[in-house]
Design a protein around this motif. Structure first.
Motif, PDB file in Angstrom:
ATOM      1  N   CYS A 112       0.826  -1.207   0.000  1.00 51.35           N
ATOM      2  CA  CYS A 112       0.000   0.000   0.000  1.00 51.35           C
ATOM      3  C   CYS A 112       0.862   1.259   0.000  1.00 51.35           C
ATOM      4  CB  CYS A 112      -0.918  -0.001   1.219  1.00 51.35           C
ATOM      5  SG  CYS A 112      -2.216  -1.266   1.187  1.00 51.35           S
ATOM      6  N   ALA A 113       1.963   1.231   0.779  1.00 54.09           N
ATOM      7  CA  ALA A 113       2.838   2.407   0.897  1.00 54.09           C
ATOM      8  C   ALA A 113       3.620   2.668  -0.378  1.00 54.09           C
ATOM      9  CB  ALA A 113       3.801   2.234   2.064  1.00 54.09           C
ATOM     10  N   LEU A 114       3.700   1.679  -1.260  1.00 52.35           N
ATOM     11  CA  LEU A 114       4.421   1.859  -2.523  1.00 52.35           C
ATOM     12  C   LEU A 114       3.464   2.117  -3.681  1.00 52.35           C
ATOM     13  CD1 LEU A 114       7.205   1.741  -3.976  1.00 52.35           C
ATOM     14  CD2 LEU A 114       6.712  -0.668  -4.430  1.00 52.35           C
ATOM     15  N   LEU A 115       2.406   1.320  -3.779  1.00 57.14           N
ATOM     16  CA  LEU A 115       1.545   1.365  -4.960  1.00 57.14           C
ATOM     17  C   LEU A 115       0.673   2.616  -5.003  1.00 57.14           C
ATOM     18  CD1 LEU A 115       0.463  -2.384  -5.194  1.00 57.14           C
ATOM     19  CD2 LEU A 115       2.205  -1.182  -6.536  1.00 57.14           C
ATOM     20  N   VAL A 116       0.142   3.044  -3.854  1.00 53.20           N
ATOM     21  CA  VAL A 116      -0.735   4.225  -3.867  1.00 53.20           C
ATOM     22  C   VAL A 116       0.037   5.489  -4.263  1.00 53.20           C
ATOM     23  CG1 VAL A 116      -2.274   5.689  -2.501  1.00 53.20           C
ATOM     24  CG2 VAL A 116      -2.371   3.203  -2.250  1.00 53.20           C
ATOM     25  N   PRO A 117       1.192   5.810  -3.631  1.00 56.01           N
ATOM     26  CA  PRO A 117       1.939   6.987  -4.112  1.00 56.01           C
ATOM     27  C   PRO A 117       2.460   6.813  -5.535  1.00 56.01           C
ATOM     28  CG  PRO A 117       3.197   5.808  -2.449  1.00 56.01           C
ATOM     29  CD  PRO A 117       1.820   5.235  -2.434  1.00 56.01           C
TER      30      PRO A 117
END
Length: 400
Positions: A106-111
């Motif tokens: 989540c911390a990689l794909l969303v940004p």
């Protein structure tokens, strides 16, 4: 003045100016020394000092001096990236794979999605793509730069907040470490060269075989010999990676990731990393500043930096909050973790410089990314401190 004298004069400025600014203006609460060094590098670049004092700038930073400074910068950043790979703790990530995997994803794909949207908007106008880059490569590179977490600077910040050795600090390290692997993997994909694909495939096969051999060797030799062997290994893999077209930075990270950090004394490792930051990385920051460009115009570059900063911060916070909802974290925990994970600084600058070296992005895009990294890093500590005061979060990230 001789080339030696000019080189030493440049070194004097590199090491004295940022330190004096940092000490005299007491910026550590919002801009640690590493951020001041980056900013001074930008100010000493051709877009600021070069415009204000063109003759003096051209004389001081002549091609011979720049070549000497670049050599130091290359070596310093190679060792820095190597230690970042060496400090990855994949065993801890595997033991907590569900929580770590969900949060890191989540911390990689969303940004990354936020960054892709920002990059696509920027690329509607000309001047952001490098001479050898394609729109897809430029969008992917800029978007990944927005998703990066600066693992070494994150460690320094968590030491300042006194949470590094606590359970929350170790959790954050796991999330950042897993994303670190993904970041360098994506960079390798972006740099894939169809004309050198055979070389790159050969490098990856040979690296896998060599990594198996070096692991067996390092585990068996005396502690006193391990650092010597590790540096030889670093140089060899960086050289092979650059020869294949994947860039020596990718090789440096792979060389570190192939080894286990526990094979090296942890206290000596921390001292070694601190020495690299203190003695070599300031030269890298100056060489980075010398590559900034304002040809698109100051307003356009600053506007692009602001857009990318919003995409980076908002995307990272949204991603970590999504993970928090899935995993049922306590109130305030996602914001605390998200602000720390959005730290950019060194790794993002290194990442962006690789894209610039390969001419995937332009100098203007690189300058915007550099300013975004500085802004992101400067926001971290004040935001976390504010969160502690207003949301009732303790220094260890827990509720009172």
């Amino acid at each position: 003045m001789t080339t030696t004298e000019l080189f030493l004069a440049a070194m004097l400025i590199i090491f004295s100016l940022p330190w004096l600014v940092w000490r005299l203006f007491r910026t550590d609460s919002f801009a640690p020394l590493v951020v001041v060094q980056i900013l001074c590098g930008v100010l000493l670049g051709p877009g600021v000092a070069g415009v204000a004092f063109p003759e003096a700038h051209a004389a001081l930073f002549n091609p011979q001096v720049i070549a000497a400074l670049n050599g130091i910068a290359w070596w310093g950043v190679m060792i820095f990236v190597f230690t970042a790979g060496l400090e990855l703790d994949l065993k801890a990530a595997w033991l907590n794979r569900r929580e770590t995997g969900i949060t890191a994803a989540c911390a990689l794909l969303v940004p990354l999605l936020f960054g892709m949207a920002a990059a696509a908007f920027l690329l509607r106008s000309e001047g952001w793509i490098g001479a050898e880059g394609t729109p897809l490569q430029a969008v992917a590179g800029i978007a990944m730069a927005a998703a990066v977490t600066a693992l070494p600077i994150l460690i320094l910040f968590m030491e300042k907040l006194e949470i590094l050795r606590q359970p929350l600090g170790q959790r954050i390290l796991r999330y950042a470490s897993l994303d670190d692997i993904a970041i360098w993997g994506v960079l390798a994909i972006i740099l894939v060269d169809t004309e050198r694909m055979a070389r790159q495939l050969a490098f990856l096969i040979c690296f896998a075989l060599a990594a198996f051999a070096i692991r067996r060797l390092v585990a068996r030799i005396p502690q006193a010999d391990r650092w010597h062997v590790a540096l030889i290994w670093l140089i060899a893999i960086a050289l092979a990676a650059d020869w294949s077209g994947l860039h020596y930075m990718v090789g440096a990270f792979l060389a570190g990731a192939a080894l286990d950090g526990h094979w090296f004394d942890s206290r000596r490792m921390e001292q070694f990393r601190a020495t690299i930051l203190f003695a070599l990385m300031p030269v890298f920051f100056l060489s980075t500043g010398l590559r900034t460009s304002w040809e698109m115009g100051g307003v356009a570059v600053i506007g692009a930096a602001a857009l990318l900063l919003f995409a980076s911060v908002a995307g990272k916070l949204a991603g970590v909050h999504l993970a928090g909802r899935i995993l049922g974290w306590a109130r305030g925990e996602a914001s605390f973790i998200g602000w720390l994970l959005q730290t950019k600084a060194l790794i993002m600058i290194i990442f962006a410089q690789v894209l610039l070296d390969r001419q995937i992005i332009s100098s203007a895009a690189f300058t915007a990314l550099l300013l975004m990294a500085v802004g992101s890093t400067m926001l971290t500590i004040p935001a976390v401190r504010l969160l502690q005061r207003r949301a009732g979060v303790q220094a260890d990230g827990t509720q009172p």
